[in-house]
Write a protein that holds these residues in place. Sequence first.
Motif, PDB file in Angstrom:
ATOM      1  N   ASP A  68      48.247   7.271 -15.010  1.00 40.16           N
ATOM      2  CA  ASP A  68      47.624   6.886 -15.583  1.00 40.16           C
ATOM      3  C   ASP A  68      46.736   8.565 -15.267  1.00 40.16           C
ATOM      4  N   ILE A  69      47.669   9.415 -15.479  1.00 39.73           N
ATOM      5  CA  ILE A  69      47.106  11.007 -15.684  1.00 39.73           C
ATOM      6  C   ILE A  69      46.442  11.129 -17.013  1.00 39.73           C
ATOM      7  N   ILE A  70      47.192  10.622 -18.483  1.00 38.39           N
ATOM      8  CA  ILE A  70      46.902  11.208 -19.438  1.00 38.39           C
ATOM      9  C   ILE A  70      47.032   9.625 -20.307  1.00 38.39           C
ATOM     10  N   ASP A  71      46.143   9.698 -22.122  1.00 38.23           N
ATOM     11  CA  ASP A  71      46.615   8.601 -22.267  1.00 38.23           C
ATOM     12  C   ASP A  71      47.760   8.578 -22.973  1.00 38.23           C
ATOM     13  N   TRP A  72      48.540   7.529 -23.378  1.00 40.94           N
ATOM     14  CA  TRP A  72      49.242   7.831 -24.230  1.00 40.94           C
ATOM     15  C   TRP A  72      49.592   8.631 -25.464  1.00 40.94           C
ATOM     16  N   VAL A  73      49.734   9.643 -25.857  1.00 37.60           N
ATOM     17  CA  VAL A  73      50.263  10.742 -26.755  1.00 37.60           C
ATOM     18  C   VAL A  73      50.718  10.234 -28.279  1.00 37.60           C
ATOM     19  N   TYR A  74      51.963   9.631 -27.875  1.00 36.26           N
ATOM     20  CA  TYR A  74      52.358   9.226 -28.860  1.00 36.26           C
ATOM     21  C   TYR A  74      51.901   7.910 -30.484  1.00 36.26           C
ATOM     22  N   ASP A  75      50.785   7.054 -29.758  1.00 35.66           N
ATOM     23  CA  ASP A  75      50.109   6.453 -30.094  1.00 35.66           C
ATOM     24  C   ASP A  75      48.881   6.951 -31.291  1.00 35.66           C
ATOM     25  N   MET A  76      48.575   7.848 -30.926  1.00 37.48           N
ATOM     26  CA  MET A  76      47.739   9.129 -31.710  1.00 37.48           C
ATOM     27  C   MET A  76      47.702   9.842 -32.407  1.00 37.48           C
ATOM     28  N   ASN A  77      47.039  10.047 -34.079  1.00 35.85           N
ATOM     29  CA  ASN A  77      47.107  11.153 -35.129  1.00 35.85           C
ATOM     30  C   ASN A  77      48.364  12.233 -35.004  1.00 35.85           C
ATOM     31  N   GLU A  78      48.684  12.454 -35.126  1.00 38.32           N
ATOM     32  CA  GLU A  78      49.178  13.694 -35.449  1.00 38.32           C
ATOM     33  C   GLU A  78      48.370  15.142 -35.142  1.00 38.32           C
ATOM     34  N   GLN A  79      47.649  14.887 -35.871  1.00 38.36           N
ATOM     35  CA  GLN A  79      47.020  16.172 -35.809  1.00 38.36           C
ATOM     36  C   GLN A  79      45.229  15.616 -34.776  1.00 38.36           C
ATOM     37  N   ASN A  80      45.419  14.988 -34.087  1.00 40.00           N
ATOM     38  CA  ASN A  80      44.555  14.679 -32.689  1.00 40.00           C
ATOM     39  C   ASN A  80      44.574  16.101 -32.130  1.00 40.00           C
ATOM     40  N   ILE A  83      55.991  13.363 -20.885  1.00 43.09           N
ATOM     41  CA  ILE A  83      53.767  12.444 -20.578  1.00 43.09           C
ATOM     42  C   ILE A  83      54.606  10.866 -20.916  1.00 43.09           C
ATOM     43  N   GLU A  84      56.339  10.595 -20.278  1.00 43.36           N
ATOM     44  CA  GLU A  84      56.623   8.995 -19.793  1.00 43.36           C
ATOM     45  C   GLU A  84      55.502   8.946 -18.353  1.00 43.36           C
ATOM     46  N   MET A  85      56.303  10.086 -17.684  1.00 44.38           N
ATOM     47  CA  MET A  85      55.843  10.308 -15.676  1.00 44.38           C
ATOM     48  C   MET A  85      54.131   9.816 -16.497  1.00 44.38           C
ATOM     49  N   LEU A  86      53.712  10.977 -16.546  1.00 43.55           N
ATOM     50  CA  LEU A  86      51.991  11.244 -16.967  1.00 43.55           C
ATOM     51  C   LEU A  86      51.612   9.759 -17.203  1.00 43.55           C
ATOM     52  N   TYR A  87      51.705   8.893 -18.353  1.00 44.44           N
ATOM     53  CA  TYR A  87      50.898   8.525 -18.859  1.00 44.44           C
ATOM     54  C   TYR A  87      51.048   6.698 -17.608  1.00 44.44           C
ATOM     55  N   GLU A  88      52.348   7.064 -17.481  1.00 37.55           N
ATOM     56  CA  GLU A  88      53.177   5.919 -16.412  1.00 37.55           C
ATOM     57  C   GLU A  88      51.724   6.102 -15.042  1.00 37.55           C
TER      58      GLU A  88
END
Length: 118
Positions: free
Chosen positions: A84-96, A77-82
């Motif tokens: 710019d492949i995905i947005d940061w997923v742990y800042d989102m709501n768990e049920q997103n 997840i860190e690799m994909l975020y850094e």
Amino acid sequence: MKRLVLSENEEISSQHEDIDSKLFYFLMRRLKVSQRELGSNLGDYEPLKVTEYKFEGFPGYGFTDYVPKKRMETKIIEMLYEKDIIDWVYDMNEQNPERVKIVKTIRKFLNFILSDQK
């Protein structure tokens, strides 16, 4: 009433199988697997075999099969975020639904590469 329950069950089961196939194959295309032996053949002892998983074009984001799966998941997840492949997923709501889809995809990817049925 019976039809309503059935449609809810179908919706729940479709959520369980919902992964991002583009992300899954993105990870599969870049994965490089290699095995190393640590130690030597002294006496009856066999050297420890370690499987390394690295991503082509992403130095520093590899891991071995002795790392816990949760740490592997976090590192991907860190690799994909850094990159710019995905947005940061742990800042989102768990049920997103977007977060759930990304995490399920990464978990399915890890289960696939760590299984013996490649």
